[in-house]
Design a protein around this motif. Structure first.
Motif, mmCIF file in Angstrom:
data_model
loop_
_atom_site.group_PDB
_atom_site.id
_atom_site.type_symbol
_atom_site.label_atom_id
_atom_site.label_comp_id
_atom_site.label_asym_id
_atom_site.label_seq_id
_atom_site.Cartn_x
_atom_site.Cartn_y
_atom_site.Cartn_z
ATOM 1 N N LEU A 170 18.986 -41.713 28.072
ATOM 2 C CA LEU A 170 19.169 -40.434 28.749
ATOM 3 C C LEU A 170 20.187 -39.540 28.038
ATOM 4 C CD1 LEU A 170 19.126 -41.600 32.485
ATOM 5 C CD2 LEU A 170 17.265 -40.589 31.144
ATOM 6 N N GLY A 171 20.523 -39.904 26.800
ATOM 7 C CA GLY A 171 21.441 -39.079 26.023
ATOM 8 C C GLY A 171 22.890 -39.234 26.431
ATOM 9 N N GLY A 172 23.254 -40.434 26.906
ATOM 10 C CA GLY A 172 24.611 -40.668 27.372
ATOM 11 C C GLY A 172 25.648 -40.624 26.255
ATOM 12 N N GLY A 173 26.901 -40.606 26.668
ATOM 13 C CA GLY A 173 28.005 -40.563 25.717
ATOM 14 C C GLY A 173 28.937 -39.408 25.995
ATOM 15 N N ALA A 174 30.194 -39.590 25.636
ATOM 16 C CA ALA A 174 31.208 -38.575 25.902
ATOM 17 C C ALA A 174 30.990 -37.301 25.090
ATOM 18 C CB ALA A 174 32.600 -39.141 25.621
ATOM 19 N N LEU A 175 30.525 -37.435 23.862
ATOM 20 C CA LEU A 175 30.395 -36.266 22.993
ATOM 21 C C LEU A 175 29.423 -35.235 23.551
ATOM 22 C CD1 LEU A 175 31.034 -34.822 20.293
ATOM 23 C CD2 LEU A 175 29.058 -36.038 19.334
ATOM 24 N N LEU A 176 28.194 -35.659 23.844
ATOM 25 C CA LEU A 176 27.187 -34.714 24.306
ATOM 26 C C LEU A 176 27.503 -34.198 25.703
ATOM 27 C CD1 LEU A 176 23.703 -36.034 23.107
ATOM 28 C CD2 LEU A 176 25.354 -34.598 21.931
ATOM 29 N N ASP A 177 28.074 -35.051 26.546
ATOM 30 C CA ASP A 177 28.319 -34.664 27.925
ATOM 31 C C ASP A 177 29.581 -33.832 28.069
ATOM 32 O OD1 ASP A 177 28.529 -35.839 31.177
ATOM 33 O OD2 ASP A 177 26.615 -35.327 30.262
ATOM 34 N N LEU A 178 30.647 -34.191 27.345
ATOM 35 C CA LEU A 178 31.945 -33.560 27.526
ATOM 36 C C LEU A 178 32.481 -32.891 26.262
ATOM 37 C CD1 LEU A 178 33.675 -36.420 29.560
ATOM 38 C CD2 LEU A 178 32.611 -34.354 30.474
ATOM 39 N N GLY A 179 32.328 -33.557 25.128
ATOM 40 C CA GLY A 179 32.914 -33.062 23.886
ATOM 41 C C GLY A 179 32.389 -31.726 23.444
ATOM 42 N N ILE A 180 31.203 -31.391 23.882
ATOM 43 C CA ILE A 180 30.629 -30.103 23.503
ATOM 44 C C ILE A 180 31.441 -28.940 24.060
ATOM 45 C CG2 ILE A 180 29.040 -30.045 25.485
ATOM 46 C CD1 ILE A 180 27.005 -28.694 23.541
ATOM 47 N N GLY A 203 31.036 -47.984 23.540
ATOM 48 C CA GLY A 203 30.913 -48.908 24.654
ATOM 49 C C GLY A 203 29.786 -49.905 24.467
ATOM 50 N N PRO A 204 29.605 -50.824 25.408
ATOM 51 C CA PRO A 204 28.598 -51.885 25.302
ATOM 52 C C PRO A 204 27.159 -51.380 25.265
ATOM 53 C CG PRO A 204 29.625 -51.890 27.475
ATOM 54 C CD PRO A 204 30.425 -50.976 26.625
ATOM 55 N N THR A 205 26.906 -50.169 25.756
ATOM 56 C CA THR A 205 25.541 -49.639 25.728
ATOM 57 C C THR A 205 25.225 -48.927 24.427
ATOM 58 O OG1 THR A 205 26.170 -47.546 26.760
ATOM 59 C CG2 THR A 205 25.556 -49.360 28.237
ATOM 60 N N GLY A 206 26.222 -48.781 23.553
ATOM 61 C CA GLY A 206 25.995 -48.147 22.259
ATOM 62 C C GLY A 206 26.311 -46.674 22.194
ATOM 63 N N VAL A 207 26.838 -46.101 23.282
ATOM 64 C CA VAL A 207 27.215 -44.692 23.255
ATOM 65 C C VAL A 207 28.738 -44.578 23.146
ATOM 66 C CG1 VAL A 207 25.209 -44.054 24.637
ATOM 67 C CG2 VAL A 207 27.414 -44.417 25.769
ATOM 68 N N ASP A 208 29.190 -43.426 22.712
ATOM 69 C CA ASP A 208 30.635 -43.195 22.587
ATOM 70 C C ASP A 208 31.252 -42.966 23.962
ATOM 71 O OD1 ASP A 208 29.135 -40.643 22.506
ATOM 72 O OD2 ASP A 208 31.126 -39.731 22.367
ATOM 73 N N GLU A 209 32.304 -43.721 24.254
ATOM 74 C CA GLU A 209 33.003 -43.560 25.528
ATOM 75 C C GLU A 209 34.303 -42.773 25.362
ATOM 76 O OE1 GLU A 209 33.341 -47.235 27.650
ATOM 77 O OE2 GLU A 209 31.168 -47.579 27.667
ATOM 78 N N GLN A 210 34.823 -42.730 24.147
ATOM 79 C CA GLN A 210 35.937 -41.861 23.794
ATOM 80 C C GLN A 210 35.730 -41.375 22.366
ATOM 81 O OE1 GLN A 210 39.921 -42.597 26.158
ATOM 82 N NE2 GLN A 210 39.760 -44.076 24.509
ATOM 83 N N THR A 211 35.868 -40.085 22.174
ATOM 84 C CA THR A 211 35.675 -39.532 20.834
ATOM 85 C C THR A 211 36.726 -38.455 20.574
ATOM 86 O OG1 THR A 211 33.287 -39.942 20.855
ATOM 87 C CG2 THR A 211 34.082 -38.294 19.309
ATOM 88 N N GLY A 212 37.264 -38.471 19.368
ATOM 89 C CA GLY A 212 38.173 -37.429 18.927
ATOM 90 C C GLY A 212 37.708 -36.879 17.599
ATOM 91 N N PHE A 213 37.884 -35.567 17.390
ATOM 92 C CA PHE A 213 37.472 -34.985 16.109
ATOM 93 C C PHE A 213 38.370 -33.808 15.760
ATOM 94 C CE2 PHE A 213 34.722 -33.745 19.596
ATOM 95 C CZ PHE A 213 34.662 -32.361 19.561
ATOM 96 N N VAL A 214 38.635 -33.703 14.474
ATOM 97 C CA VAL A 214 39.450 -32.612 13.935
ATOM 98 C C VAL A 214 38.546 -31.702 13.129
ATOM 99 C CG1 VAL A 214 41.394 -32.004 12.463
ATOM 100 C CG2 VAL A 214 41.495 -34.090 13.855
ATOM 101 N N LEU A 215 38.612 -30.426 13.408
ATOM 102 C CA LEU A 215 37.779 -29.438 12.728
ATOM 103 C C LEU A 215 38.630 -28.543 11.844
ATOM 104 C CD1 LEU A 215 35.793 -28.220 15.874
ATOM 105 C CD2 LEU A 215 35.064 -30.004 14.281
ATOM 106 N N ARG A 216 38.158 -28.300 10.649
ATOM 107 C CA ARG A 216 38.736 -27.263 9.798
ATOM 108 C C ARG A 216 37.760 -26.103 9.814
ATOM 109 N NH1 ARG A 216 38.342 -25.899 4.497
ATOM 110 N NH2 ARG A 216 37.083 -27.741 4.035
#
Length: 333
Positions: A170-180, A203-216
Motif C-alpha cells: 500500500l506504499g507504506g513508509g515514513a518518506l512517502l507518507d510524511l517526508g514529502i 522496519g520488519p516489513t521492508g519500509v522506512d520507519e525513520q528517514t533523514g535527508f540533507v538537500l543541497r
C-alpha cells in the motif's frame, strides 16, 4: 450557479472524508458525487456528506455533472485512478504523494498536458497562510539572505504491521507518507535540489520507519529534513538567514502561528489562521485554476511534482526501499 464547481471524490477513506469536510467551507464548491469500489461504502459516505453515490470509480469518472475529481485512494492506486479521471475528461486534484515514483508521475503529467486538463498534486501546505507569511518575511529581507531550512514531521505509529503506513503493498513508509511534507516545503522555500544524501531505519516489513535527508539546493543553501513513524517529533520548520530566522510553529504543515526571531534579539509571533481544516486553501486554488482554464497551478506546478518524485526516488535508492511499482515502470531503486 455558474460559478459553482462540482466535485467528485474518488475513495471513501480518512483523507477523502477530510476533503469532503473541507468542501463545506470552500466557496462555490459542491460535492456532486462519491465513487467507491462498492456502492454500500459510497452510500454511507454520501449519507453523511451529500452527493450521488457511485459503486465504481469508473462510474464516478463518467458522471456528467462533475467538474473536478479529488483522488484520495492509497498511494499505489493513484496512477490508475488519475488516468481514469483524465481519460474521462475531468480535471484532477490528486492526494500526495502524487504517485509511487517519477515514472508514473511523468505518464500522468504527459496525459494531462495532451488533453489540456487541469492536474495538481494536493500539497495543501503550499497554499496555507503560514507559508505565505514566511515567504513575505523572507522576501522583505528582514532575516537577510536565507541559507538553511530545518524541517521534521513524525509521530509514533501505534498500528499493526498490516496497517497502510507499514504495508509496502500500500506504499507504506515514513518518506512517502510524511517526508514529502518537509521535502516539498524546503523546495518551495530554497528552490530545486542539486543533490541529496539520505539515511534510514528500515522496519520488519521492508519500509522506512525513520528517514533523514540533507538537500543541497541549486541556488545555494541547504535543508535538513527528517520524518518518523517511531517518534513524536517537534514537527516544526525553521528557515534561517544571516540576520535571524522564521519558525512555522508546532505541526508546521498546519501552523497557525509563525515566529520571527532576529539576531538583534527582537522577536514576534504572527497569527496565521487557516480556513476550515486547512484543505480548503488547496481546493480554492484548484477551482481558481480550473475556472481560468489552466492545466496546472503556479503554486504547485507539474515540474514541482516531477522534481519531488525524482528526489524521493533517489532517497529510496540510497536507503534501499523498493515498491512493486518500480518493477512495473522499469525502475531500479
Amino acid at each position: 450557479m455558474t460559478d459553482v464547481v462540482r466535485w467528485g471524490i474518488l475513495g471513501t477513506g480518512k483523507i477523502a472524508r477530510a476533503f469532503a469536510n473541507a468542501l463545506k467551507d470552500t466557496p462555490n464548491a459542491v460535492l456532486a458525487g462519491v465513487g467507491s469500489r462498492g456502492l454500500e461504502s459510497a452510500k454511507t459516505f454520501t449519507d453523511e456528506f451529500g452527493g450521488t453515490a457511485y459503486g465504481s470509480y469508473e462510474a464516478l469518472a463518467q458522471a456528467g455533472d462533475i467538474d473536478l475529481v479529488y483522488v484520495g485512494t492509497p498511494h499505489p492506486a493513484h496512477v490508475d485512478n488519475v488516468r481514469l479521471a483524465l481519460n474521462a475528461g475531468k480535471g484532477v486534484l490528486c492526494e500526495k504523494p502524487f504517485t509511487m515514483n517519477r515514472s508514473e508521475a511523468e505518464e500522468l503529467v504527459q496525459l494531462a498536458r495532451s488533453k489540456r486538463l487541469f492536474l495538481m498534486e494536493a500539497m495543501w501546505t503550499r497554499f496555507m497562510p503560514a507559508l505565505a507569511e514566511v515567504r513575505r518575511v523572507v522576501d522583505s529581507g528582514e532575516i537577510g539572505k536565507v541559507t538553511q531550512v530545518i524541517a521534521d514531521l513524525g509521530f509514533k505509529a501505534d498500528f499493526g504491521h498490516e496497517h497502510r503506513v507499514f504495508n509496502p503493498v500500500l506504499g507504506g513508509g515514513a518518506l512517502l507518507d510524511l517526508g514529502i511534507y518537509p521535502l516539498s516545503i524546503a523546495v518551495a522555500l530554497l528552490g530545486p535540489v542539486a543533490s541529496v544524501a539520505a539515511q534510514a531505519e528500515i522496519g520488519p516489513t521492508g519500509v522506512d520507519e525513520q528517514t533523514g535527508f540533507v538537500l543541497r539546493h541549486v541556488n545555494g543553501g541547504m535543508s535538513v529534513c527528517s520524518c518518523s513513524l517511531r517518534a513524536r517529533l517537534p514537527s516544526e520548520l525553521t528557515i534561517a538567514g544571516e540576520k535571524g530566522h522564521v519558525r512555522m510553529n508546532t505541526m508546521f504543515h498546519r501552523a497557525q502561528t509563525v515566529t520571527v526571531a532576529r539576531a538583534d534579539g527582537i522577536s514576534r509571533t504572527v497569527p496565521t489562521p487557516f480556513l476550515g481544516n486547512g484543505y480548503v486553501h488547496e481546493a480554492i486554488e484548484a477551482q481558481r485554476c480550473w475556472q481560468a482554464g489552466l492545466i496546472e497551478s503556479p503554486g504547485m506546478t507539474h515540474e514541482d511534482t516531477l522534481a519531488l518524485m525524482g528526489v524521493m526516488d533517489e532517497v529510496r535508492r540510497q536507503i534501499g526501499v523498493h515498491y512493486e511499482a518500480d518493477n512495473q515502470q522499469g525502475e531500479k531503486p
